[in-house]
Scaffold this motif. Structure first.
Motif, PDB file in Angstrom:
ATOM      1  N   GLU A   2     -12.697  -0.287   4.209  1.00  0.00           N
ATOM      2  CA  GLU A   2     -11.823   0.410   3.268  1.00  0.00           C
ATOM      3  C   GLU A   2     -10.406  -0.137   3.344  1.00  0.00           C
ATOM      4  N   GLU A   4      -6.330   0.223   1.793  1.00  0.00           N
ATOM      5  CA  GLU A   4      -5.355   1.036   1.066  1.00  0.00           C
ATOM      6  C   GLU A   4      -4.650   0.160   0.047  1.00  0.00           C
ATOM      7  N   PRO A   6      -1.543   0.812  -2.100  1.00  0.00           N
ATOM      8  CA  PRO A   6      -0.490   1.796  -2.385  1.00  0.00           C
ATOM      9  C   PRO A   6       0.050   1.735  -3.803  1.00  0.00           C
ATOM     10  N   ALA A 128      -6.029   7.943  -4.156  1.00  0.00           N
ATOM     11  CA  ALA A 128      -5.521   8.409  -2.867  1.00  0.00           C
ATOM     12  C   ALA A 128      -4.523   9.539  -3.109  1.00  0.00           C
ATOM     13  N   ASN A 130      -1.506   9.845  -2.133  1.00  0.00           N
ATOM     14  CA  ASN A 130      -0.113   9.418  -2.309  1.00  0.00           C
ATOM     15  C   ASN A 130       0.156   8.753  -3.654  1.00  0.00           C
ATOM     16  N   ARG A 133      -4.305   4.037  -4.471  1.00  0.00           N
ATOM     17  CA  ARG A 133      -5.775   4.002  -4.546  1.00  0.00           C
ATOM     18  C   ARG A 133      -6.315   3.512  -3.213  1.00  0.00           C
ATOM     19  N   ASN A 134      -7.574   3.848  -2.961  1.00  0.00           N
ATOM     20  CA  ASN A 134      -8.307   3.239  -1.858  1.00  0.00           C
ATOM     21  C   ASN A 134      -9.490   2.510  -2.452  1.00  0.00           C
ATOM     22  N   ASP A 159      -3.587  -4.766   4.624  1.00  0.00           N
ATOM     23  CA  ASP A 159      -3.444  -3.308   4.621  1.00  0.00           C
ATOM     24  C   ASP A 159      -4.763  -2.578   4.869  1.00  0.00           C
ATOM     25  N   GLU A 160      -5.557  -3.097   5.784  1.00  0.00           N
ATOM     26  CA  GLU A 160      -6.806  -2.378   6.069  1.00  0.00           C
ATOM     27  C   GLU A 160      -6.492  -1.027   6.701  1.00  0.00           C
ATOM     28  N   VAL A 161      -7.285  -0.030   6.328  1.00  0.00           N
ATOM     29  CA  VAL A 161      -7.067   1.319   6.869  1.00  0.00           C
ATOM     30  C   VAL A 161      -7.539   1.364   8.317  1.00  0.00           C
TER      31      VAL A 161
END
Ligand SMILES: Nc1ncnc2c1ncn2[C@@H]1O[C@H](COP(=O)(O)OP(=O)(O)OP(=O)(O)O)[C@@H](O)[C@H]1O
Ligand SMILES: [Mg+2]
Length: 161
Positions: A2, A4, A6, A128, A130, A133-134, A159-161
């Motif tokens: 997954e 992120e 932003p 997401a 905020n 999107r994820n 930007d991996e979660v």
């Protein structure tokens, strides 16, 4: 896996990274709610492939073909189609038969497909909290799983979660 995303630029950047490295013959199955970023990713994909034409969703045509990049891009959007219409499109031609010049096939609203290709890279988009999107990247086959791992190791997907 997954990631992120932003903002829209992040979605586009991911597409661009994929567009630089994905081999011809790759099928991308994009799913997720209305406005979750599928077209934005494919626009990035076009940049990464070196396609100068602006990419917009196919509306009157069912498939948009962009032959001028590193490998051809076939952009398909199933949003407006019902199950029978999707079946009638016979998209299997893109993966079962060598009718088209091998390229990258990117399908929006892939959840509407009745028959899935044996090998594909799935990108599932979600909103997401905020405002961003994820995206979850996955595959059933080891070829694409190795590819994803490679991309990650080379920092192409950030930007991996
Ligand atoms: N990671 C993100 N964070 C915030 N906004 C985003 C992100 N990615 C894309 N967007 C924005 O969301 C809007 C919808 O994006 P896009 O058209 O790509 O969605 P879509 O999934 O293709 O929608 P549709 O289901 O209608 O085809 C656009 O304004 C785009 O800039
Ligand atoms: Mg779209």
């Amino acid at each position: 896996m997954e990631l992120e995303l932003p903002n829209a630029a992040a979605t586009q950047r991911l597409g661009e990274g994929l567009g630089r490295v994905l081999p011809a013959g790759t099928i991308l199955l994009l799913s997720g709610d209305l406005g979750s970023g599928k077209t934005t990713l494919i626009q990035g994909l076009g940049l990464g492939l070196g396609i100068a034409d602006p990419i917009s969703s196919p509306t009157f045509t069912l498939v948009n073909e962009y032959p001028e990049g590193r490998v051809p891009l076939y952009h398909i959007d199933l949003y407006r189609l019902d199950g029978e219409e999707v079946t009638d499109l016979y998209l299997e031609a893109y993966w079962d038969e060598q009718e088209t010049v091998p390229g990258i096939v990117a399908i929006e609203w892939a959840e509407r497909l009745a028959n899935l290709p044996a090998q594909a890279l799935c990108l599932a988009f979600a909103y997401a909290d905020n405002g961003g999107r994820n995206v979850t990247l996955s595959s059933q086959d080891s070829v694409h799983r190795d590819l994803l791992e490679n991309l990650l190791n080379h920092d192409l997907l950030v930007d991996e979660v």
